[in-house]
Design a protein around this motif. Structure first.
Motif, PDB file in Angstrom:
ATOM      1  N   VAL A  12      43.743  50.358  33.818  1.00  0.00           N
ATOM      2  CA  VAL A  12      42.935  49.547  34.172  1.00  0.00           C
ATOM      3  C   VAL A  12      41.597  50.411  34.805  1.00  0.00           C
ATOM      4  CG1 VAL A  12      41.483  47.978  36.394  1.00  0.00           C
ATOM      5  CG2 VAL A  12      44.245  48.133  35.188  1.00  0.00           C
ATOM      6  N   LYS A  13      40.781  50.589  33.382  1.00  0.00           N
ATOM      7  CA  LYS A  13      39.385  51.044  33.152  1.00  0.00           C
ATOM      8  C   LYS A  13      38.557  50.630  34.171  1.00  0.00           C
ATOM      9  CE  LYS A  13      41.118  52.370  28.978  1.00  0.00           C
ATOM     10  NZ  LYS A  13      41.363  51.698  27.694  1.00  0.00           N
ATOM     11  N   GLY A  14      37.991  51.075  35.354  1.00  0.00           N
ATOM     12  CA  GLY A  14      37.013  50.479  36.094  1.00  0.00           C
ATOM     13  C   GLY A  14      37.077  48.663  35.918  1.00  0.00           C
ATOM     14  N   VAL A  15      37.599  48.309  36.781  1.00  0.00           N
ATOM     15  CA  VAL A  15      37.368  46.900  36.631  1.00  0.00           C
ATOM     16  C   VAL A  15      36.939  46.653  37.930  1.00  0.00           C
ATOM     17  CG1 VAL A  15      38.627  44.051  37.041  1.00  0.00           C
ATOM     18  CG2 VAL A  15      39.457  45.751  35.404  1.00  0.00           C
ATOM     19  N   SER A  16      35.557  45.345  37.957  1.00  0.00           N
ATOM     20  CA  SER A  16      34.574  44.450  38.993  1.00  0.00           C
ATOM     21  C   SER A  16      34.184  43.664  38.930  1.00  0.00           C
ATOM     22  CB  SER A  16      32.863  44.964  39.451  1.00  0.00           C
ATOM     23  OG  SER A  16      33.231  47.020  39.360  1.00  0.00           O
ATOM     24  N   LEU A  17      35.065  42.594  40.793  1.00  0.00           N
ATOM     25  CA  LEU A  17      34.877  40.905  40.346  1.00  0.00           C
ATOM     26  C   LEU A  17      35.153  40.877  41.237  1.00  0.00           C
ATOM     27  CD1 LEU A  17      37.621  40.011  40.811  1.00  0.00           C
ATOM     28  CD2 LEU A  17      38.522  40.925  38.317  1.00  0.00           C
ATOM     29  N   GLU A  18      34.292  39.413  41.629  1.00  0.00           N
ATOM     30  CA  GLU A  18      34.174  38.644  42.748  1.00  0.00           C
ATOM     31  C   GLU A  18      35.151  37.622  42.554  1.00  0.00           C
ATOM     32  OE1 GLU A  18      30.617  38.744  44.996  1.00  0.00           O
ATOM     33  OE2 GLU A  18      31.679  38.011  46.635  1.00  0.00           O
ATOM     34  N   VAL A  19      35.756  37.192  43.903  1.00  0.00           N
ATOM     35  CA  VAL A  19      36.476  35.667  43.610  1.00  0.00           C
ATOM     36  C   VAL A  19      35.728  35.488  45.160  1.00  0.00           C
ATOM     37  CG1 VAL A  19      38.139  34.433  43.772  1.00  0.00           C
ATOM     38  CG2 VAL A  19      38.554  36.084  42.830  1.00  0.00           C
ATOM     39  N   ARG A  20      34.838  34.072  44.980  1.00  0.00           N
ATOM     40  CA  ARG A  20      34.245  33.282  46.163  1.00  0.00           C
ATOM     41  C   ARG A  20      35.184  32.407  47.000  1.00  0.00           C
ATOM     42  NH1 ARG A  20      29.624  32.197  41.759  1.00  0.00           N
ATOM     43  NH2 ARG A  20      28.952  34.284  41.730  1.00  0.00           N
ATOM     44  N   PRO A  21      35.201  32.165  47.795  1.00  0.00           N
ATOM     45  CA  PRO A  21      36.174  31.272  48.696  1.00  0.00           C
ATOM     46  C   PRO A  21      36.686  30.323  48.311  1.00  0.00           C
ATOM     47  CG  PRO A  21      34.662  32.222  50.456  1.00  0.00           C
ATOM     48  CD  PRO A  21      34.502  32.676  48.503  1.00  0.00           C
ATOM     49  N   GLY A  22      36.995  29.402  47.445  1.00  0.00           N
ATOM     50  CA  GLY A  22      37.031  28.168  47.575  1.00  0.00           C
ATOM     51  C   GLY A  22      37.368  27.990  46.251  1.00  0.00           C
ATOM     52  N   GLU A  23      37.060  28.737  45.173  1.00  0.00           N
ATOM     53  CA  GLU A  23      36.669  28.764  44.063  1.00  0.00           C
ATOM     54  C   GLU A  23      38.685  29.125  43.378  1.00  0.00           C
ATOM     55  OE1 GLU A  23      34.415  30.822  41.225  1.00  0.00           O
ATOM     56  OE2 GLU A  23      35.125  32.909  42.372  1.00  0.00           O
ATOM     57  N   CYS A  24      38.394  28.320  42.187  1.00  0.00           N
ATOM     58  CA  CYS A  24      39.111  28.772  40.914  1.00  0.00           C
ATOM     59  C   CYS A  24      38.986  29.864  39.906  1.00  0.00           C
ATOM     60  CB  CYS A  24      39.862  27.815  40.774  1.00  0.00           C
ATOM     61  SG  CYS A  24      41.741  27.952  39.312  1.00  0.00           S
ATOM     62  N   PHE A  25      39.159  30.923  39.856  1.00  0.00           N
ATOM     63  CA  PHE A  25      39.492  32.119  38.469  1.00  0.00           C
ATOM     64  C   PHE A  25      40.340  32.371  38.053  1.00  0.00           C
ATOM     65  CE2 PHE A  25      37.945  36.181  38.005  1.00  0.00           C
ATOM     66  CZ  PHE A  25      36.603  36.096  37.779  1.00  0.00           C
ATOM     67  N   GLY A  26      39.598  32.231  36.664  1.00  0.00           N
ATOM     68  CA  GLY A  26      40.812  33.007  35.797  1.00  0.00           C
ATOM     69  C   GLY A  26      40.896  33.901  35.194  1.00  0.00           C
ATOM     70  N   LEU A  27      41.783  34.890  35.041  1.00  0.00           N
ATOM     71  CA  LEU A  27      41.452  36.245  35.009  1.00  0.00           C
ATOM     72  C   LEU A  27      42.271  35.437  33.502  1.00  0.00           C
ATOM     73  CD1 LEU A  27      40.774  38.697  36.131  1.00  0.00           C
ATOM     74  CD2 LEU A  27      42.836  38.963  37.191  1.00  0.00           C
ATOM     75  N   LEU A  28      41.710  36.286  32.275  1.00  0.00           N
ATOM     76  CA  LEU A  28      41.869  35.944  30.953  1.00  0.00           C
ATOM     77  C   LEU A  28      42.516  37.526  29.994  1.00  0.00           C
ATOM     78  CD1 LEU A  28      40.905  33.228  30.008  1.00  0.00           C
ATOM     79  CD2 LEU A  28      42.548  32.968  30.564  1.00  0.00           C
ATOM     80  N   GLY A  29      43.386  36.978  29.243  1.00  0.00           N
ATOM     81  CA  GLY A  29      43.986  38.944  28.629  1.00  0.00           C
ATOM     82  C   GLY A  29      45.009  38.474  28.240  1.00  0.00           C
ATOM     83  N   PRO A  30      45.147  39.232  26.664  1.00  0.00           N
ATOM     84  CA  PRO A  30      46.308  39.230  25.941  1.00  0.00           C
ATOM     85  C   PRO A  30      47.265  40.439  26.743  1.00  0.00           C
ATOM     86  CG  PRO A  30      44.475  41.123  25.308  1.00  0.00           C
ATOM     87  CD  PRO A  30      44.095  39.870  26.163  1.00  0.00           C
TER      88      PRO A  30
END
Lengths: 300, 239
Positions: free
Chosen positions: A17-35
């Motif tokens: 993992v090379k410097g990942v920044s993200l935010e998941v907000r309350p009540g949302e469904c957040f998808g993390l995709l990748g091979p």
């Protein structure tokens, strides 16, 4: 609810993992995709403090975590890619132990058994259950303590399509009930169906992030021409028409290009009696999430 | 407290739910019964049976249980609950130690058909104390084996290798070692076999403070080793 800032992790010389920044907000469904190997599961493991990050910061529920306070686990439910249940113990035994581990009241066991339709199987040993029932039990275990956040790592991998659809139905119900979901997957249909926002990870970095429609719009400068039956005529003329072959296997092909070029190709195909050429299906469309994903992952 | 009781009961349930583990628990006692029946005049077999019984149950049961759970992912599932992973591992070790003590007593009672003095209260207490310290030492070995074995198959291979090492230790001629070394080794858990020999076989053996001091030291060493091994396993598991 979840905030990652410049999170990094290396295993020896390999930077996962090379410097990942993200935010998941309350009540949302957040998808993390990748091979496979992109770093998705490592990110989930760092979130859960199953692996220590080498750098950056991770916050959960507004609290910065390096060593997760054990009490915080009461607010998180986790569904792994395999059921991770005690095979030799009954369904109710597994759920009772999970309830005790989280300090949930015993009445929750009967509630989730009812909620997930596990009543007829409650006294069966887990090893005697089908894959679908195992996964249902695993999700029941993950929510036995009524967590606010549910992290799902490839929850439908290896399931039959009908069972996978049933599991997606359960996840949709959880989302509608106000839970926050972080869904790690490489099944586009599932992510498109459930997630309000998506991030695509490539080589340990976030390549793109946004809502599904934002991502599709971002890649809409090109249309996709799909041909099924006999794609040879269009493949032969692809270069001349200014189209790029995205995918070709046997009786189907996908080509991408500027909208004007795609429409020209489509008109040419239709004017030459598609039936006689053996073309069974042809259509042009904007990119689906799957196409966006393929372009991001296979792109430069 | 509730969760400790539940964890212990889950571990016991898992043992009884698995035919393999039941065989593992019962085989030393059954073998001892047959051997004592066939060779009533070979009391030297008793201490060997006691040692191997404790080894097989504590080392194999604990390490197979830990590595199996790591392979199937249930250990990871436990790591994302409010429970401390050290408690989960300690429970596994405690259940194996408990089972090994129970079967030790069963073998001792079987052997008492030929050596009635074995079940005199003082001698029985020493045998139990020695069995407990041996079981703790082996529990630490089991957690160490689990730390470095990726699969159940590896546990079986390493476990067999360690049995060979144990045989070697049993056959070492300690009496021929330099006095200083003998003195140093006599306080180490490695010489548990000698305690068994004295407690089980020596007709003149009389329980007293002389035995309890090394037993107490070895119990403390055993506990320290188990907790160090568990802490190491956890650190490696959550790295």
């Amino acid at each position: 609810m979840i905030r990652l800032q410049d999170v990094r992790k290396a295993y020896g010389a390999v930077e996962a993992v090379k410097g990942v920044s993200l935010e998941v907000r309350p009540g949302e469904c957040f998808g993390l995709l990748g091979p496979n190997g992109a770093g998705k599961t490592t990110i989930a493991r760092m979130l859960l403090c199953l692996t220590q990050a080498d750098g950056g910061s991770i916050s959960l529920f507004g609290q910065r975590v390096t060593r997760m306070p054990r009490e915080l686990y009461r607010r998180i439910g986790v569904v792994f890619d395999s059921a991770n249940l005690y095979d030799e113990i009954t369904v109710v035994g597994n759920l009772q132990y999970a309830a005790a581990s989280f300090g949930a009241p015993r009445s929750r066991v009967d509630e989730v058994i009812e909620q997930f339709g596990l009543g007829p199987h409650r006294n069966k040993k887990v090893r005697h259950l089908s894959k679908g029932l195992k996964q249902r039990t695993a999700i029941a275990r993950a929510i036995i303590h009524n967590p606010e956040l549910i992290i799902l790592d490839e929850p439908t991998t290896g399931l039959d399509p009908d069972v996978a659809q049933e599991v997606r139905g359960i996840l949709a119900d959880l989302y509608r009930s106000g839970k926050t979901l972080l869904l790690i997957s490489h099944i586009m249909q599932e992510v498109e169906q459930l997630c309000s926002r998506v991030a695509i990870i490539k080589d340990g970095r976030i390549a793109v992030m946004g809502s599904v429609s934002e991502l599709r719009d971002q890649f809409a400068s090109e249309l996709v021409l799909k041909v099924r039956g006999n794609p040879k005529p269009v493949l032969d003329e692809a270069a001349q028409l200014g189209l790029r072959v995205v995918h070709h296997s046997g009786d189907s092909a996908q080509l991408a290009g500027a909208p004007a070029q795609v429409w020209t190709a489509l008109r040419q195909l239709l004017s030459r009696d598609p039936d006689a050429q053996g073309i069974k299906e042809v259509h042009a469309a904007g990119p689906s999430l799957e196409e966006v994903y393929i372009r991001v992952v296979n792109g430069p | 407290m509730n969760i400790v009781v539940r964890s212990l009961s889950l571990e016991v349930t898992k043992v009884f739910a698995s035919p393999t583990l039941i065989v593992l628990l019962l085989s030393p006692v059954t073998a001892a019964f047959v051997i004592f029946l066939l060779f009533p005049d070979s009391p030297s077999l008793v201490n060997l049976f006691l040692l191997f019984n404790i080894y097989i149950i504590t080392v194999m049961n604990t390490s197979l249980s830990i590595v199996h759970e790591r392979e199937t992912g249930t250990l990871t599932a436990m790591a994302v609950t409010p429970l401390d992973l050290r408690l989960v591992l300690a429970t596994k070790a405690a259940v194996s130690v408990g089972f090994s003590l129970l079967t030790t007593l069963a073998i001792t009672y079987l052997a008492a058909r030929n050596i009635p003095a074995l079940i005199e209260p003082g001698r029985l207490a020493v045998v139990t104390g020695v069995a407990l310290m041996t079981a703790l030492l082996f529990a630490a070995v089991a957690v160490m084996i689990s730390t470095f074995s990726a699969t159940v198959k590896q546990v079986e291979q390493v476990g067999t290798g360690v049995i060979m090492g144990l045989l070697l230790v049993l056959m070492l001629p300690f009496d021929r070692l330099p006095d200083a070394l003998q003195q140093a080794l006599s306080w180490l858990p490695i010489l548990n076999a000698r305690f068994f020999l004295d407690a089980v076989l020596a007709p003149s053996f009389s329980p007293g403070p002389g035995q309890w001091a090394p037993i107490a030291v070895n119990l403390a060493i055993g506990l320290a080793l188990v907790s160090a091994a568990i802490t190491w396993f956890r650190a490696k598991f959550l790295r």
